[in-house]
Motif scaffolding. Structure first.
Motif, PDB file in Angstrom:
ATOM      1  N   ALA A   1      -2.815  -2.607  -8.424  1.00  0.00           N
ATOM      2  CA  ALA A   1      -4.209  -2.745  -7.968  1.00  0.00           C
ATOM      3  C   ALA A   1      -4.935  -1.418  -8.164  1.00  0.00           C
ATOM      4  O   ALA A   1      -4.334  -0.350  -8.108  1.00  0.00           O
ATOM      5  N   LYS A   2      -6.261  -1.514  -8.353  1.00  0.00           N
ATOM      6  CA  LYS A   2      -7.050  -0.300  -8.659  1.00  0.00           C
ATOM      7  C   LYS A   2      -7.566   0.396  -7.401  1.00  0.00           C
ATOM      8  O   LYS A   2      -7.981   1.552  -7.439  1.00  0.00           O
ATOM      9  N   SER A   3      -7.575  -0.341  -6.299  1.00  0.00           N
ATOM     10  CA  SER A   3      -8.103   0.236  -5.058  1.00  0.00           C
ATOM     11  C   SER A   3      -7.463  -0.510  -3.891  1.00  0.00           C
ATOM     12  O   SER A   3      -6.835  -1.565  -4.089  1.00  0.00           O
TER      13      SER A   3
ATOM     14  N   ILE B   1       0.856  -1.195   0.000  1.00  0.00           N
ATOM     15  CA  ILE B   1       0.000   0.000   0.000  1.00  0.00           C
ATOM     16  C   ILE B   1       0.892   1.246   0.000  1.00  0.00           C
ATOM     17  O   ILE B   1       1.615   1.496   0.979  1.00  0.00           O
TER      18      ILE B   1
ATOM     19  N   TYR C   1      -0.709  -0.900  -4.637  1.00  0.00           N
ATOM     20  CA  TYR C   1      -1.713   0.155  -4.770  1.00  0.00           C
ATOM     21  C   TYR C   1      -1.059   1.488  -4.417  1.00  0.00           C
ATOM     22  O   TYR C   1      -0.194   1.551  -3.538  1.00  0.00           O
TER      23      TYR C   1
ATOM     24  N   ASP D   1      -8.997  -3.915  -3.785  1.00  0.00           N
ATOM     25  CA  ASP D   1      -8.445  -4.772  -4.838  1.00  0.00           C
ATOM     26  C   ASP D   1      -7.068  -5.314  -4.398  1.00  0.00           C
ATOM     27  O   ASP D   1      -6.785  -6.505  -4.530  1.00  0.00           O
ATOM     28  N   ALA D   2      -6.230  -4.441  -3.839  1.00  0.00           N
ATOM     29  CA  ALA D   2      -4.897  -4.882  -3.395  1.00  0.00           C
ATOM     30  C   ALA D   2      -5.008  -5.941  -2.288  1.00  0.00           C
ATOM     31  O   ALA D   2      -4.214  -6.877  -2.226  1.00  0.00           O
TER      32      ALA D   2
END
Ligand SMILES: NC(=O)c1ccc[n+]([C@@H]2O[C@H](COP(=O)([O-])OP(=O)(O)OC[C@H]3O[C@@H](n4cnc5c(N)ncnc54)[C@H](O)[C@@H]3O)[C@@H](O)[C@H]2O)c1
Length: 313
Positions: free
Chosen positions: A70-72, A7, A30, A75-76
């Motif tokens: 990842a898109k969000s 993240i 992400y 998602d991650a």
């Protein structure tokens, strides 16, 4: 394959992606800023190719293929058993992202922060899953410098620390456990003590900054690249550490009686040091030096790989 959620995909996040992917994990990166995680994919692939030149990754292309953007956050986190957070270094940012991670991550996933200096108790206290949160502080760049400081808050479960330790060992990092929270953890307290004395010695004119650097890179640092200060002094007196202390700590006691003061980091002293250091390199020069540093670190990591310590070391 185990999955990690990365993240924040800046300098540290993308290096973590390399570390996990190199060890066979699937990694989802992400980033809060659109396009950053996609761009990081290319940097991860380049970094892995560079590691391969030094024999530090067996399959750079296969490793890079295990990393995705990842898109969000959700998602991650999909299928992730481990989360490595790398957002900017403010308490507010850490609080916000940990609240989101704790709400969305699988219940048994561990949530680890790369924070350099913010203790976990400042950003996990009010979370339902606070027992699974900890600090896992790397050193830049973590794909070349393996130490990871594990620091729990008072409410971090011992199993969280134990599992995190096992995870980092399994991906060829070197975790250490800091038994209770302390500002600067271990590494930066040691670095700070050395820097304070260096700033004092140069600021007061005892030595040039260039010669001081030589005392580390051509002196203390040579041993320190493969043995720590305790193991070092053990070999500096025939009777080991206690004998060393009996012989030599008189001088250290006198020196410690007059420690460097916080003012050594004031602007006036920094200016004095900079005059002798010779100014700040351009951005291009700094980038070139960073590349050179990483190549030297990779060569050193390759040299250290597989070197065993003698029994009892
Ligand atoms: N740089 C170092 O030498 C170093 C060493 C050890 C630890 N750390 C720690 O690692 C963390 C990251 O540092 P860095 O050097 O990679 O910073 P960086 O600025 O390179 O990267 C931070 C990234 O986080 C992204 N981001 C911001 N808010 C976000 C959010 N809410 N969700 C997801 N992504 C978000 C930013 O867009 C940026 O790409 C910090 O806590 C830092 O203290 C840094």
């Amino acid at each position: 394959m185990p999955r990690v959620a990365i993240i924040g995909s800046g300098l540290i996040g993308r290096a973590w992606a390399m570390v996990f992917a190199r060890a066979g994990w699937d990694a989802a990166m992400y980033d809060g800023v659109d396009g950053v995680a996609d761009k990081a994919l290319g940097l991860v692939a380049e970094g892995l190719d560079e590691l391969a030149k030094h024999g530090l990754v067996a399959d750079p292309k296969g490793s890079a293929a295990r990393v995705r953007a990842a898109k969000s956050v959700a998602d991650a986190l999909d299928g992730a058993s481990y989360v490595q957070e790398n957002v900017p270094e403010t308490v507010e940012a850490k609080r916000a992202i940990f609240a989101e991670l704790d709400a969305l991550a699988a219940p048994d996933a561990i949530l680890a922060s790369s924070t350099s200096a913010i203790v976990a108790s400042l950003f996990t206290e009010n979370l339902a899953g606070r027992a699974r949160c900890l600090v896992a502080h790397p050193v830049n760049p973590p794909h070349l410098v393996p130490i990871v400081e594990l620091v729990g808050a008072p409410w971090t479960a011992p199993e969280t620390i134990a599992r995190a330790r096992q995870v980092y060992e399994s991906i060829d990092q070197v975790p250490i456990v800091v038994r209770r929270e302390i500002e600067g953890f271990i590494l930066n307290r040691l670095q700070g003590a050395l820097l304070a004395e260096a700033f004092r010695l140069v600021g007061e004119g005892f030595v040039s900054p260039q010669d001081l650097d030589k005392t580390i890179k051509d002196g203390l640092g040579l041993r320190w690249s493969f043995m720590g200060p305790f193991a070092t002094i053990e070999l500096n007196a025939p009777g080991g550490i206690a004998d060393y202390c009996a012989r030599y700590t008189g001088m250290y006691r006198r020196v410690q009686g007059q420690p460097a003061k916080p003012e050594v980091f004031d602007a006036a002293n920094v200016a004095t040091i900079m005059q002798e250091w010779g100014g700040t390199p351009s951005a291009d020069e700094l980038a070139a030096r960073t590349r050179w540093r990483d190549q030297r670190l990779a060569a050193l990591a390759a040299h250290k790989k597989g070197q065993s310590e003698p029994r009892g070391a």
